[in-house]
Design an enzyme around this catalytic site. Structure first.
Site, PDB file in Angstrom:
ATOM      1  N   GLY A 168     -10.536 -10.685  14.024  1.00 27.64           N
ATOM      2  CA  GLY A 168      -9.615 -10.156  13.034  1.00 27.64           C
ATOM      3  C   GLY A 168      -8.174 -10.468  13.371  1.00 27.64           C
ATOM      4  O   GLY A 168      -7.254  -9.777  12.915  1.00 27.64           O
TER       5      GLY A 168
ATOM      6  N   TRP B 187       1.318  11.397  -6.355  1.00 23.34           N
ATOM      7  CA  TRP B 187       0.162  12.286  -6.461  1.00 23.34           C
ATOM      8  C   TRP B 187       0.325  13.506  -5.567  1.00 23.34           C
ATOM      9  O   TRP B 187       0.860  13.442  -4.468  1.00 23.34           O
ATOM     10  CB  TRP B 187      -1.101  11.535  -6.030  1.00 23.34           C
ATOM     11  CG  TRP B 187      -1.728  10.711  -7.120  1.00 23.34           C
ATOM     12  CD1 TRP B 187      -1.107  10.165  -8.202  1.00 23.34           C
ATOM     13  CD2 TRP B 187      -3.108  10.346  -7.218  1.00 23.34           C
ATOM     14  NE1 TRP B 187      -2.004   9.471  -8.973  1.00 23.34           N
ATOM     15  CE2 TRP B 187      -3.247   9.563  -8.395  1.00 23.34           C
ATOM     16  CE3 TRP B 187      -4.235  10.595  -6.444  1.00 23.34           C
ATOM     17  CZ2 TRP B 187      -4.466   9.038  -8.802  1.00 23.34           C
ATOM     18  CZ3 TRP B 187      -5.446  10.071  -6.841  1.00 23.34           C
ATOM     19  CH2 TRP B 187      -5.560   9.298  -8.012  1.00 23.34           C
TER      20      TRP B 187
ATOM     21  N   GLY C 222      -4.525  -7.170  13.957  1.00 23.64           N
ATOM     22  CA  GLY C 222      -4.902  -8.268  14.839  1.00 23.64           C
ATOM     23  C   GLY C 222      -3.803  -9.289  15.026  1.00 23.64           C
ATOM     24  O   GLY C 222      -3.611  -9.820  16.134  1.00 23.64           O
TER      25      GLY C 222
ATOM     26  N   ASP D 284      -4.355  16.789  -3.048  1.00 18.20           N
ATOM     27  CA  ASP D 284      -3.618  16.552  -1.804  1.00 18.20           C
ATOM     28  C   ASP D 284      -4.528  16.046  -0.688  1.00 18.20           C
ATOM     29  O   ASP D 284      -4.064  15.431   0.264  1.00 18.20           O
ATOM     30  CB  ASP D 284      -2.966  17.851  -1.316  1.00 18.20           C
ATOM     31  CG  ASP D 284      -1.685  18.174  -2.044  1.00 18.20           C
ATOM     32  OD1 ASP D 284      -0.921  17.243  -2.338  1.00 18.20           O
ATOM     33  OD2 ASP D 284      -1.453  19.364  -2.321  1.00 18.20           O
TER      34      ASP D 284
ATOM     35  N   HIS E 202      -2.322   1.169   2.272  1.00 19.95           N
ATOM     36  CA  HIS E 202      -2.457   2.551   2.705  1.00 19.95           C
ATOM     37  C   HIS E 202      -1.244   3.357   2.236  1.00 19.95           C
ATOM     38  O   HIS E 202      -0.307   2.816   1.665  1.00 19.95           O
ATOM     39  CB  HIS E 202      -2.604   2.605   4.225  1.00 19.95           C
ATOM     40  CG  HIS E 202      -3.876   1.973   4.710  1.00 19.95           C
ATOM     41  ND1 HIS E 202      -3.979   0.626   4.971  1.00 19.95           N
ATOM     42  CD2 HIS E 202      -5.092   2.503   4.943  1.00 19.95           C
ATOM     43  CE1 HIS E 202      -5.213   0.346   5.377  1.00 19.95           C
ATOM     44  NE2 HIS E 202      -5.911   1.464   5.363  1.00 19.95           N
TER      45      HIS E 202
ATOM     46  N   TYR F 171     -17.014   3.594   4.815  1.00 20.90           N
ATOM     47  CA  TYR F 171     -16.292   2.847   5.855  1.00 20.90           C
ATOM     48  C   TYR F 171     -16.297   3.602   7.185  1.00 20.90           C
ATOM     49  O   TYR F 171     -16.617   3.049   8.236  1.00 20.90           O
ATOM     50  CB  TYR F 171     -14.856   2.586   5.398  1.00 20.90           C
ATOM     51  CG  TYR F 171     -14.011   1.858   6.409  1.00 20.90           C
ATOM     52  CD1 TYR F 171     -14.344   0.565   6.816  1.00 20.90           C
ATOM     53  CD2 TYR F 171     -12.871   2.446   6.955  1.00 20.90           C
ATOM     54  CE1 TYR F 171     -13.561  -0.106   7.746  1.00 20.90           C
ATOM     55  CE2 TYR F 171     -12.087   1.776   7.880  1.00 20.90           C
ATOM     56  CZ  TYR F 171     -12.438   0.502   8.268  1.00 20.90           C
ATOM     57  OH  TYR F 171     -11.664  -0.169   9.204  1.00 20.90           O
TER      58      TYR F 171
ATOM     59  N   GLY G 292      -5.533 -10.648  10.630  1.00 24.38           N
ATOM     60  CA  GLY G 292      -5.300  -9.457   9.823  1.00 24.38           C
ATOM     61  C   GLY G 292      -4.058  -8.706  10.238  1.00 24.38           C
ATOM     62  O   GLY G 292      -3.263  -9.162  11.070  1.00 24.38           O
TER      63      GLY G 292
ATOM     64  N   ARG H  93       0.703  14.172   7.126  1.00 23.57           N
ATOM     65  CA  ARG H  93       0.005  13.019   7.699  1.00 23.57           C
ATOM     66  C   ARG H  93       0.889  12.401   8.792  1.00 23.57           C
ATOM     67  O   ARG H  93       2.091  12.649   8.848  1.00 23.57           O
ATOM     68  CB  ARG H  93      -0.279  11.957   6.624  1.00 23.57           C
ATOM     69  CG  ARG H  93      -1.159  12.436   5.477  1.00 23.57           C
ATOM     70  CD  ARG H  93      -2.592  12.658   5.932  1.00 23.57           C
ATOM     71  NE  ARG H  93      -3.449  13.044   4.805  1.00 23.57           N
ATOM     72  CZ  ARG H  93      -3.715  14.297   4.456  1.00 23.57           C
ATOM     73  NH1 ARG H  93      -3.150  15.301   5.135  1.00 23.57           N
ATOM     74  NH2 ARG H  93      -4.516  14.560   3.445  1.00 23.57           N
TER      75      ARG H  93
END
Length: 321
Positions: free
Chosen positions: A14, A206, A20, A273, A183, A140, A17, A213
């Protein structure tokens, strides 16, 4: 253990990516030019024969596995079966082939969405088996949890050394900014960047903005991978995280100020949420190897914004293909 990286043969699965590519860049600053298997060159690690052939040709002593098929919530909802199938095969084949073909250390990135999905609060490694995964990411997250179990099994039967890194949400240069694959932080950054460019007076987000987070800068994550390879030999999973978070509302305010957006931020409280607080303790990694993230969130966002601005036209062009 200190690793002399310029004398090692290292493979980064990866390596083209998001995470990576930063691992590759960091290794090169240490005098190591890692080998990177690329799909364009015919490698397909959904086949164990392909992984085995690559490892026998490249003969790496250390493998960093950053390979994954993933994306944001919309992408998860669109391709749940493909995501499950591909990631399960990628994980199973990569670790198995590494254990059978002379790899001395296998450092594996495990998404933090493999944690229980219905717990609130700052989660430590002791919480890892404390409940089911969230429905929205179980396809996932389960494949990543399976890799943790695989690491235990191969340690017990073969004595194979692997690390399982539970990685917090990442952001930084090179992130997916596609609306379906980005994300949370990247999606927010693009939303405010485009609002500023277009002269929009309002941005709608939203939820209520109260959810908390945490966000880890991708270059700090790359540093953590190398530090774990050098200093942590336990197969038990270990968090790679900031160790705290901030609310979506505070993050949105921070991004809007950095971008220079002067309009209104509206929260659509009819949208969910999710868990109210989802952050991850980093006490274990600090105690084990002394690693802590070095990049302030504001500085990381500024660097990411600069990359977005420099690459925005190319991002749009790629989306129209």
């Amino acid at each position: 253990m200190t690793i002399n990286w310029n004398s090692q043969t290292v493979a980064v699965f990866g390596g083209g990516g998001f995470l990576g590519s930063h691992v590759v860049d960091l290794l090169r600053t240490k005098g190591c030019d890692p080998v990177v298997p690329r799909t364009a060159d015919g490698w397909d690690f959904r086949s164990v024969d392909s992984v085995t052939k690559f490892l026998r040709e490249a003969r790496p002593s250390i493998v960093f596995n950053c390979a994954a098929r993933q994306g944001g919530l919309a992408y998860q909802q669109q391709f749940p079966a493909d995501i499950y199938y591909d990631n399960m095969l990628l994980g199973l084949n990569s670790l198995h082939a590494a254990s059978q073909n002379g790899v001395e250390k296998y450092v594996n990135v495990v998404a933090a969405c493999s944690y229980p999905g219905y717990l609130d609060g700052a989660m430590s490694e002791a919480d890892y088996w404390s409940g089911p995964l969230h429905d929205s990411v179980v396809n996932y997250g389960f494949t990543k949890k399976a890799q943790v179990v695989q690491g235990w099994c191969y340690k017990k039967q073969y004595g194979f050394k692997s690390n399982q890194l539970l990685m917090a949400n990442l952001y930084g240069p090179g992130e997916h900014f596609h609306p379906d694959r980005s994300h949370g932080l990247a999606a927010l950054l693009r939303k405010f960047y485009e609002a500023k460019r277009s002269g929009a007076q309002e941005v709608t987000l939203w939820g209520t903005g109260r959810a908390i987070r945490e966000w880890l800068f991708v270059k700090d994550a790359a540093e953590a991978l190398l530090a774990v390879a050098e200093g942590f030999d336990d197969v038990e999973p270990i968090n790679v995280s900031v160790g705290g978070g901030l609310s979506v509302a505070n993050l949105a305010d921070l991004i809007s100020n950095i971008v220079g957006f002067n309009g209104s931020i509206v929260y659509d409280s009819t949208k969910p949420d999710g868990a109210l607080v989802k952050t991850f303790s980093n006490q274990k990694i600090r105690a084990a190897i002394g690693w802590e993230p070095a990049t302030d969130l504001s500085d990381g966002i500024r660097e990411t914004l600069t990359w977005l601005g420099d690459n925005y036209d190319a991002i749009l062009a790629a989306e129209t293909k």
